[in-house]
Design an enzyme around this catalytic site. Structure first.
Site, short mmCIF file in Angstrom:
data_model
loop_
_atom_site.label_atom_id
_atom_site.label_comp_id
_atom_site.label_asym_id
_atom_site.label_seq_id
_atom_site.Cartn_x
_atom_site.Cartn_y
_atom_site.Cartn_z
N TYR A 1 64.96 82.28 32.16
CA TYR A 1 66.04 83.27 32.13
C TYR A 1 67.40 82.58 32.13
O TYR A 1 68.31 82.96 31.37
CB TYR A 1 65.91 84.19 33.34
CG TYR A 1 66.92 85.31 33.38
CD1 TYR A 1 66.79 86.44 32.57
CD2 TYR A 1 68.01 85.26 34.25
CE1 TYR A 1 67.72 87.47 32.62
CE2 TYR A 1 68.94 86.29 34.31
CZ TYR A 1 68.79 87.39 33.49
OH TYR A 1 69.72 88.41 33.54
N SER B 1 74.68 86.71 31.77
CA SER B 1 74.56 86.81 33.22
C SER B 1 75.44 85.75 33.84
O SER B 1 75.77 84.74 33.19
CB SER B 1 73.11 86.60 33.66
OG SER B 1 73.02 86.41 35.07
#
Length: 329
Positions: free
Chosen positions: A155, A142
């Site tokens: 995350y 990401s």
């Protein structure tokens, strides 16, 4: 080499980017091996994939935190289709909230899925690819793996770890003399998927996508391009690429800006939210889908405006770094 008949294994294939990738590969005649926790949703994806000429689909319900289950996934793929040309590590979960708000068991589970799940997938995939003499492993990271944000720590940690995993694997393969095996990392910006609605949330505020927002199909196109021309890393969306550049040029400034943006727009100041473990500890009963409903016409305009603003910011930051006396971070 023709794509017809190639084989791809996709984890997290039941919804979002994984589901979009499965459909994109099937439309090119690939055989797709679909893995996620929910069998019924995988069967739905498989039915859509089989409608494409030449495409075959195999459903293998898998919890990626279970190393033996992931090994079984690889064996099922080879038994059914004879090889694995591409393995897409995509399954991910997230937990929003400050460090002291997220329960330890939820925090650990995010790392188990998003880090150990990728390590298990890499081990299984590379074992097959070494035997057959080639293949491509694609890890979905990401943009927050390059430019960190607050209130989503497990995350963010996991996506930074995914980039590190890919780099280390490339080094090992080079040292082992395996030029036919490629390891690529995908760094998407905000995607219009059910991800935000499914995430664990202990912040007390509703999670909203942080603009700009891109379609899952855009990520799928990027993934497919990597199978044709493997690269170390590929960003999804110009905003993601520019943010990655800015984080390298002016990390302190980007940290401040992203902290402000996260607090002002990623977590709603108007809509409260009850604490939930989301889909982290167990699958949710809601139907799976590719889209999350965040990519309307107005949001597309916001996306373009946001990308333009980031482009201007990148130029200004780059200019500032080249002036005398401006090298301090």
């Amino acid at each position: 080499m023709a794509e017809q008949g190639k084989v791809v294994v996709i984890t997290g294939a039941s919804s979002g980017v994984g589901r979009a990738c499965a459909q994109r590969f099937a439309s090119r005649g690939w055989s797709v091996v679909l893995a996620a926790r929910r069998a019924a949703e995988l069967e739905e994806v498989a039915a859509v994939c089989r409608k494409h000429r030449g495409a075959r689909a195999l459903v293998v319900p898998t919890d990626v935190t279970d190393a033996q289950a992931v090994d079984h996934l690889a064996r099922r793929a080879v038994t059914a289709f004879g090889r694995i040309d591409v393995w897409l590590n995509n399954a991910s979960v997230a937990a929003f909230g400050s460090l002291d708000e997220i329960p330890p068991e939820v925090f650990r589970r995010v790392l188990d899925v998003d880090v150990m799940g990728y390590a298990h997938g890499a081990r299984a995939a590379l074992g097959v690819m070494r035997e057959q003499g080639g293949g491509t492993l694609i890890n979905v990271s990401s943009v927050v793996g390059a430019a960190v944000v607050p209130y989503n720590i497990p995350y963010v940690i996991s996506k930074a770890a995914v980039r590190a995993l890919s780099g280390s694997l490339r080094q090992e393969l080079r040292l082992a003399g395996r030029p036919g095996i490629h390891v690529c990392t995908v760094l998407p910006a905000t995607m219009d998927t059910p991800f935000f609605g499914n995430a664990a949330n202990y912040s007390g505020r509703k999670v909203l996508p942080m603009a700009p927002v891109y379609t899952a199909e855009r990520a799928a196109r990027t993934v497919l391009r990597l199978t044709r021309r493997p690269r170390r890393e590929a960003y999804v969306g110009p905003a993601s690429r520019l943010l990655g550049i800015q984080a390298k040029l002016a990390p302190r400034l980007v940290e401040r800006l992203l902290a402000h943006q996260m607090d002002r727009s990623h977590l709603s100041r108007k809509q409260p939210a009850e604490p939930t473990s989301g889909n982290v500890l167990r699958p949710l009963p809601e139907p799976a889908a590719v889209v999350g409903g965040w990519h309307g016409r107005r949001r597309t305009a916001v996306r373009r405006a946001g990308a333009a603003a980031l482009a201007v910011g990148a130029v200004l930051v780059a200019g500032r770094r080249t002036r005398p006396g401006c090298g301090r971070k």
